[in-house]
Design a protein around this motif. Structure first.
Motif, PDB file in Angstrom:
ATOM      1  N   GLU A 208       0.840  -1.208   0.000  1.00 26.37           N
ATOM      2  CA  GLU A 208       0.000   0.000   0.000  1.00 26.37           C
ATOM      3  C   GLU A 208       0.871   1.253   0.000  1.00 26.37           C
ATOM      4  OE1 GLU A 208      -3.457   0.632   0.568  1.00 26.37           O
ATOM      5  OE2 GLU A 208      -4.266  -1.346   0.978  1.00 26.37           O
ATOM      6  N   GLY A 212       1.505   3.915  -3.151  1.00 23.28           N
ATOM      7  CA  GLY A 212       0.893   5.224  -2.908  1.00 23.28           C
ATOM      8  C   GLY A 212      -0.568   5.136  -2.515  1.00 23.28           C
ATOM      9  N   THR A 213      -1.118   3.927  -2.480  1.00 22.97           N
ATOM     10  CA  THR A 213      -2.540   3.815  -2.144  1.00 22.97           C
ATOM     11  C   THR A 213      -2.792   4.116  -0.673  1.00 22.97           C
ATOM     12  OG1 THR A 213      -2.210   1.454  -1.897  1.00 22.97           O
ATOM     13  CG2 THR A 213      -3.127   2.194  -3.960  1.00 22.97           C
ATOM     14  N   GLU A 215      -1.659   6.652   0.988  1.00 26.87           N
ATOM     15  CA  GLU A 215      -1.956   8.076   1.130  1.00 26.87           C
ATOM     16  C   GLU A 215      -3.431   8.336   0.858  1.00 26.87           C
ATOM     17  OE1 GLU A 215       0.237  10.608  -1.475  1.00 26.87           O
ATOM     18  OE2 GLU A 215      -0.662  12.412  -0.655  1.00 26.87           O
ATOM     19  N   ASN A 216      -3.920   7.703  -0.200  1.00 24.83           N
ATOM     20  CA  ASN A 216      -5.307   7.865  -0.560  1.00 24.83           C
ATOM     21  C   ASN A 216      -6.221   7.343   0.541  1.00 24.83           C
ATOM     22  OD1 ASN A 216      -7.585   8.288  -1.968  1.00 24.83           O
ATOM     23  ND2 ASN A 216      -6.968   7.132  -3.757  1.00 24.83           N
ATOM     24  N   LEU A 217      -5.861   6.169   1.031  1.00 20.72           N
ATOM     25  CA  LEU A 217      -6.655   5.517   2.070  1.00 20.72           C
ATOM     26  C   LEU A 217      -6.746   6.410   3.301  1.00 20.72           C
ATOM     27  CD1 LEU A 217      -7.985   2.839   2.113  1.00 20.72           C
ATOM     28  CD2 LEU A 217      -5.938   1.837   3.084  1.00 20.72           C
ATOM     29  N   LEU A 218      -5.617   7.011   3.648  1.00 17.15           N
ATOM     30  CA  LEU A 218      -5.591   7.798   4.880  1.00 17.15           C
ATOM     31  C   LEU A 218      -6.266   9.157   4.718  1.00 17.15           C
ATOM     32  CD1 LEU A 218      -2.027   6.903   6.077  1.00 17.15           C
ATOM     33  CD2 LEU A 218      -4.186   6.046   6.936  1.00 17.15           C
ATOM     34  N   SER A 219      -6.503   9.567   3.465  1.00 18.81           N
ATOM     35  CA  SER A 219      -7.200  10.837   3.279  1.00 18.81           C
ATOM     36  C   SER A 219      -8.710  10.637   3.387  1.00 18.81           C
ATOM     37  CB  SER A 219      -6.843  11.450   1.937  1.00 18.81           C
ATOM     38  OG  SER A 219      -7.474  10.735   0.898  1.00 18.81           O
ATOM     39  N   THR A 220      -9.141   9.393   3.503  1.00 19.63           N
ATOM     40  CA  THR A 220     -10.559   9.116   3.701  1.00 19.63           C
ATOM     41  C   THR A 220     -10.820   9.012   5.204  1.00 19.63           C
ATOM     42  OG1 THR A 220     -10.359   6.725   3.768  1.00 19.63           O
ATOM     43  CG2 THR A 220     -10.489   7.716   1.596  1.00 19.63           C
ATOM     44  N   LEU A 376       2.587   7.674   9.617  1.00 25.11           N
ATOM     45  CA  LEU A 376       1.530   8.479   9.016  1.00 25.11           C
ATOM     46  C   LEU A 376       1.952   9.928   8.858  1.00 25.11           C
ATOM     47  CD1 LEU A 376      -1.596   7.091  10.800  1.00 25.11           C
ATOM     48  CD2 LEU A 376      -0.380   6.264   8.810  1.00 25.11           C
TER      49      LEU A 376
ATOM     50  N   LEU B  56      -3.923  14.944   6.409  1.00 30.33           N
ATOM     51  CA  LEU B  56      -2.962  13.842   6.336  1.00 30.33           C
ATOM     52  C   LEU B  56      -1.713  14.153   7.146  1.00 30.33           C
ATOM     53  CD1 LEU B  56      -2.957  12.603   2.654  1.00 30.33           C
ATOM     54  CD2 LEU B  56      -3.434  11.282   4.697  1.00 30.33           C
ATOM     55  N   THR B  86      -4.670  12.450  -5.314  1.00 33.97           N
ATOM     56  CA  THR B  86      -3.229  12.502  -5.083  1.00 33.97           C
ATOM     57  C   THR B  86      -2.478  12.720  -6.389  1.00 33.97           C
ATOM     58  OG1 THR B  86      -3.203  10.117  -5.266  1.00 33.97           O
ATOM     59  CG2 THR B  86      -3.291  11.022  -3.057  1.00 33.97           C
ATOM     60  N   LYS B  88       0.154  11.138  -7.481  1.00 34.52           N
ATOM     61  CA  LYS B  88       0.404   9.853  -8.131  1.00 34.52           C
ATOM     62  C   LYS B  88      -0.899   9.062  -8.073  1.00 34.52           C
ATOM     63  CE  LYS B  88       3.564   5.924  -7.420  1.00 34.52           C
ATOM     64  NZ  LYS B  88       2.784   4.930  -6.695  1.00 34.52           N
ATOM     65  N   SER B  90      -3.470   6.666  -7.119  1.00 34.33           N
ATOM     66  CA  SER B  90      -3.390   5.905  -5.877  1.00 34.33           C
ATOM     67  C   SER B  90      -4.643   5.089  -5.604  1.00 34.33           C
ATOM     68  CB  SER B  90      -3.104   6.848  -4.723  1.00 34.33           C
ATOM     69  OG  SER B  90      -4.120   7.818  -4.659  1.00 34.33           O
ATOM     70  N   TYR B 108     -16.756   5.497   2.743  1.00 32.47           N
ATOM     71  CA  TYR B 108     -17.480   6.702   3.141  1.00 32.47           C
ATOM     72  C   TYR B 108     -18.889   6.386   3.627  1.00 32.47           C
ATOM     73  CZ  TYR B 108     -13.863   9.764   1.295  1.00 32.47           C
ATOM     74  OH  TYR B 108     -12.687  10.418   1.073  1.00 32.47           O
TER      75      TYR B 108
END
Ligand SMILES: Nc1ncnc2c1ncn2[C@@H]1O[C@H](COP(=O)(O)OP(=O)(O)OP(=O)(O)O)[C@@H](O)[C@H]1O
Ligand SMILES: [Mg+2]
Lengths: 377, 308
Positions: A208, A212-213, A215-220, A376, B56, B86, B88, B90, B108
Motif C-alpha cells: 500500500e 501510494g494507495t 496516502e489515498n486511504l488515509l485521506s478518507t 503516518l 494527512l 493525489t 500519483k 493511488s 465513506y
C-alpha cells in the motif's frame, strides 16, 4: 557481436556496488544469512543429541541404585534434572515435555540385583520426536552393563556374560513406533503459518505504501486502526484454513494420532497467528519496499524453522540456541501442537507454552502499532 | 461556522521535515465555488500544503479552517467532506474500476451504494469499462477514475494535486470543462498544476516557491504584482543576440520561443537603454505585456536571491 566494453561493464559494476551499499537491508542479509546459517548448521544442529533432560524415579535407595543414577548423571547422553520418589511427578514432567526420559528404578532393586534376579529398570521415553530418543536408548543399556562390571561381587560375574545383570525395558510414549511423520507433520503447522503469515502481512502493508494507495486511504475517514485490523482479519482466516488443511492431511494421509482437543488447538492457534501477523506488521513498517519486507520475513523464518525444535531436537541443541529458540513463537506453538495431538495435553499442560506466546504477541503488537502510527505523519 | 464565505481560510501554516522548512507560514483564503490554482516549481511544498489541508499531515504551526472545520483538531470532519486526488495515481491497480469505486463508497458509508457507483460511472463515461482493471487503464482514463472516486461522496471541496500531468490536450480540456461545471454547481476546487494555460483557467491563483507564497490573486493581479517588463524580438541570428543580451544591465531573462526571443527585467529604465543600445534594423523589437511564465520565473529568481 563481440562488442564487450570494459568501461561500460565497469560502470555497471560500480553502479551495482553503490546501490548495494545504499540498500542496507539487502547488504545486511547478504552478510547475515550466511553467518546465521553457519552458526545454526554448524553448532546448533546436532544429529546425535546429548545431554537430554531426564528424571529418575527412585523407589530403592540402595548402593547399586545410587551407582546407576551416578552413571546416568556422568553420561553424556542424559542430564538428570530431577530425582524423585513420586511417580506422579515424573509422569507429569514427561507430559509437559520438561524431560525426555524417565528412568524407573524399582523397589528391591538392590536386593534382587545381588540375588542375580535381573531386576527390571523401566525407561520411559517421550518418543514424539524419534530423533531425540533413538540414540540415547541404545546408549543406556550399554552404559549400565559397563557400570556394574566393576561393582558386582565375583559370584555374580557369570551374569555379565549373559544378558547383563539388569533387565532394561524401554517404553516409548506418545509415538511408540517411532514414526517420524508423527513428529514432523504437526510441527509443519507452525512452520507453514510462520512463513505465510509473516510474509503476507509484511507485503500487504508495504505494498500500500509503495504504490501510494496508503496516502489515498488515509485521506478518507478510515482510521489507521481500522486499516490494520481490516488487513489482519482476512489473513487470520487464511491461517485457519491452512491449519485445517494440515490437520486433514495429517489425519487421512499420515494417520497422525489426535488425542487432545481440537477446539483447544484452534483456540490457541489464534494467539500464534496473531503473533506472526504482528511481526509482519512490524516488518512492514520497517521495510522501505516489498523486497525488503520479504527479506526481513526470511530472516525471521530461518531461526523459526531451525531453532524451534522442528528440524532438530530442541533439547539436543546447545544452551544459546535453546535460548534463542525460546524467544520464538514457533518453538512454543510446536510444543503445543505436538502436546495436544500426540500426548493428549489439555489446557493445564500447555499453559507453560501459552504465556511466552502472549508476551511475544504483546511486544510485537506494541512495536508494530507504534511504528505503524509514526509512519503516518 | 466562522467564515461562511471561505472554503479554505488558513494563516501561518508551516511544516518542517527535520530542519528543512518545506511550507513556511502560508496564508490562504479560497472562496466557496472558486477554482483556485496553485503553482510553483518542483519541491516548493504544494503537495505538503495540500496534505495539511486534508488532515494527512499535522501542521507544525498555523491555524485556520477548512470548510469551517479546524485544520488541527477536526481532521475527521474535514476528511469526510473533502475529495483529495493525489499526485500519483493511488487507487488499486489490481481492482477493476467498479471494485475501486465500490471500495471508496463503502469507506465513506455512502447510502444506496450501487446507485451512487453506477451514477458516477455513467457521468464520467466509465460505464463500458467498469470491469477493466485500473492498472490496465491509460493515463487519461486513470485520471477520470480518480476524479470519479473522489467525487463519489459529494465533497464540498476538491483538492486536486497535478491532476492533468501526462494527460493529452483534449482530455485536459474535457477535464477542465468538468471542473468548471462542478464549480458552477458550488464546489470549491484547489488545483495544482505546472501548465500555464491551466493557470489561466483558474479564477484566482497563488504562486509558491521555497515554501513561501510569492504572489496571489486574479491573473491580472498576479501579472501586475511582478512589475515585469518584456520585449519580444524577431529576426536573424537570435542565438547570438541572446548571448549578447545575457548579463547586460536590466536583462534578467532571455527566453527563446521558436523564432521569437523574450527579453524581460524588472528595471524598465536600464532594460530599455540596453535594448536601445543593441537595436539593429534587421531585428524587429516590440514591447509586449509580460506572460505568466515570465512572471513566475522572475518571481522564482528573486525568491532565490531573498531566501537562499
Ligand atoms: N515526508 C517527507 N519527509 C521529508 N521531506 C519531505 C517529505 N515530503 C516532502 N518532503 C520535501 O518537501 C519538499 C516539498 O515537497 P512537495 O512534495 O510538497 O513539493 P511539490 O511542490 O508538491 O513538488 P512537485 O511539483 O514536484 O510535486 C521537497 O523538498 C520534498 O523533498
Ligand atoms: Mg507535488
Amino acid at each position: 557481436m563481440s562488442g564487450l566494453s570494459f568501461h561500460r561493464l565497469w560502470a555497471v559494476v560500480l553502479k551495482e556496488f553503490i546501490q548495494m551499499k545504499r540498500d542496507r537491508v539487502t547488504f545486511g542479509m547478504m552478510v547475515g544469512i550466511p553467518l546465521m546459517q553457519l552458526m545454526m548448521f554448524g553448532f546448533a544442529i546436532n544429529s546425535d543429541p546429548r545431554h537430554l533432560p531426564a528424571a529418575v524415579h527412585l523407589a530403592d535407595n540402595g548402593p547399586f541404585a545410587r551407582t546407576l543414577v551416578q552413571a546416568l548423571r556422568t553420561s553424556d547422553y542424559f542430564r538428570v534434572i530431577k530425582e524423585t520418589e513420586s511417580e506422579a511427578e515424573t509422569q507429569r514432567l514427561l507430559q509437559l515435555g520438561e524431560v525426555q526420559f524417565v528412568v524407573n528404578i524399582p523397589v528391591d532393586f538392590n536386593r534382587r540385583l545381588l540375588r542375580g534376579e535381573r531386576p527390571t529398570v523401566l525407561i520411559e521415553a517421550d518418543a514424539s520426536d524419534p530423533a531425540a530418543t533413538g540414540p540415547a536408548l541404545n546408549a543406556v543399556a550399554q552404559l549400565a552393563n559397563n557400570v556394574f562390571n566393576r561393582d558386582l561381587p565375583g559370584s555374580l560375574a557369570p551374569l555379565q556374560a549373559q544378558n547383563g545383570p539388569v533387565d532394561f525395558r524401554i517404553h516409548a510414549h506418545y509415538n511408540p513406533e517411532n514414526i517420524t511423520q508423527y513428529n514432523v507433520v504437526p510441527g509443519l503447522m507452525g512452520v507453514v503459518l510462520t512463513m505465510t503469515m509473516v510474509v503476507i502481512t509484511a507485503l500487504a502493508i508495504t505494498r500500500e505504501r509503495e504504490r501510494g494507495t496508503m496516502e489515498n486511504l488515509l485521506s478518507t475517514p478510515v482510521r489507521p486502526f481500522e486499516v490494520m485490523v481490516g488487513k489482519i482479519l482476512p489473513y487470520i482466516m487464511v491461517g485457519y484454513i491452512q491449519i485445517s488443511l494440515i490437520l486433514v492431511v495429517a489425519h487421512f494421509i499420515f494417520h497422525v494420532p489426535m488425542l487432545g482437543s481440537l477446539p483447544l488447538l484452534y483456540a490457541v492457534a489464534l494467539l500464534f497467528i496473531a503473533a506472526n501477523l504482528a511481526v509482519g506488521i512490524t516488518f512492514s513498517t520497517l521495510a522501505k519496499n516489498q523486497l525488503q519486507a520479504v527479506q526481513m520475513a526470511f530472516f525471521f523464518f530461518l531461526p523459526s524453522i531451525l531453532l524451534s525444535g522442528f528440524m532438530f531436537p530442541f533439547r539436543g541443541m546447545p544452551e544459546w540456541a535453546q535460548a534463542i529458540g525460546s524467544c520464538l513463537p514457533n518453538t512454543h506453538f510446536l510444543r503445543i501442537v505436538r502436546g495436544i495431538l500426540l500426548k493428549g495435553n489439555g489446557l493445564s499442560e500447555i499453559a507453560p507454552q501459552i504465556w511466552p506466546l502472549l508476551i511475544f504477541l504483546a511486544i510485537a503488537m506494541t512495536i508494530g502499532v507504534r511504528r505503524y502510527r509514526q509512519t503516518l505523519d | 461556522m466562522s467564515a461562511p464565505d471561505f472554503a479554505i481560510d488558513v494563516t501561518g501554516v508551516t511544516k518542517r521535515f527535520g530542519d528543512k522548512t518545506v511550507v513556511d507560514a502560508i496564508a490562504l483564503q479560497v472562496r466557496r465555488g472558486e477554482i483556485y490554482g496553485f503553482l510553483g516549481p518542483n519541491g516548493s511544498g504544494k503537495t505538503t500544503f495540500i496534505r495539511m489541508l486534508c488532515g494527512l499531515l499535522t501542521p507544525d504551526a498555523g491555524t485556520g479552517t477548512c470548510l469551517g472545520y479546524d485544520v488541527r483538531t477536526q481532521q475527521a470532519d474535514i476528511k469526510r467532506n473533502v475529495g483529495y486526488m493525489t499526485q500519483k495515481f493511488s487507487y488499486y491497480e489490481d481492482l477493476s474500476i467498479r471494485e475501486n469505486l465500490d471500495f471508496v463508497a463503502r469507506i465513506y458509508g455512502i447510502p444506496d451504494r450501487r446507485a451512487a457507483v453506477q451514477h458516477s460511472l455513467d457521468r464520467l463515461g466509465l460505464a463500458k469499462r467498469s470491469h477493466q482493471l485500473a492498472g490496465q487503464l491509460s493515463g487519461g482514463w486513470k485520471q477520470r477514475l480518480a476524479l470519479a472516486a473522489c467525487l463519489l461522496h459529494s465533497p464540498r471541496l476538491l483538492l486536486l494535486d497535478e491532476p492533468t500531468a501526462g494527460v493529452d490536450p483534449k482530455a485536459r480540456r474535457e477535464f477542465w470543462d468538468e471542473i468548471h461545471q462542478l464549480a458552477a454547481d458550488g464546489l470549491t476546487v484547489l488545483i495544482t498544476t505546472h501548465y500555464m494555460d491551466e493557470a489561466e483557467r483558474c479564477h484566482r491563483l497563488a504562486y509558491l516557491a521555497y515554501g513561501r507564497l510569492l504572489a496571489g490573486g486574479s491573473l491580472a493581479e498576479v501579472l501586475a504584482s511582478a512589475k515585469l517588463f518584456t520585449w519580444s524580438v524577431t529576426g536573424p541570428e537570435l542565438r547570438t543576440l541572446a548571448a549578447t543580451l545575457l548579463g547586460r544591465p536590466g536583462v534578467e531573462q532571455v527566453t527563446a520561443f521558436g523564432n521569437t526571443l523574450h527579453v524581460s527585467g524588472r528595471d524598465a529604465t536600464s532594460l530599455d537603454s540596453t535594448v536601445a543600445g543593441l537595436r539593429e534594423p534587421r531585428h524587429d523589437w516590440k514591447r509586449i505585456p509580460a506572460g505568466l511564465e515570465d512572471v513566475f520565473i522572475s518571481l522564482m529568481d528573486c525568491a532565490k536571491d531573498n531566501y537562499s
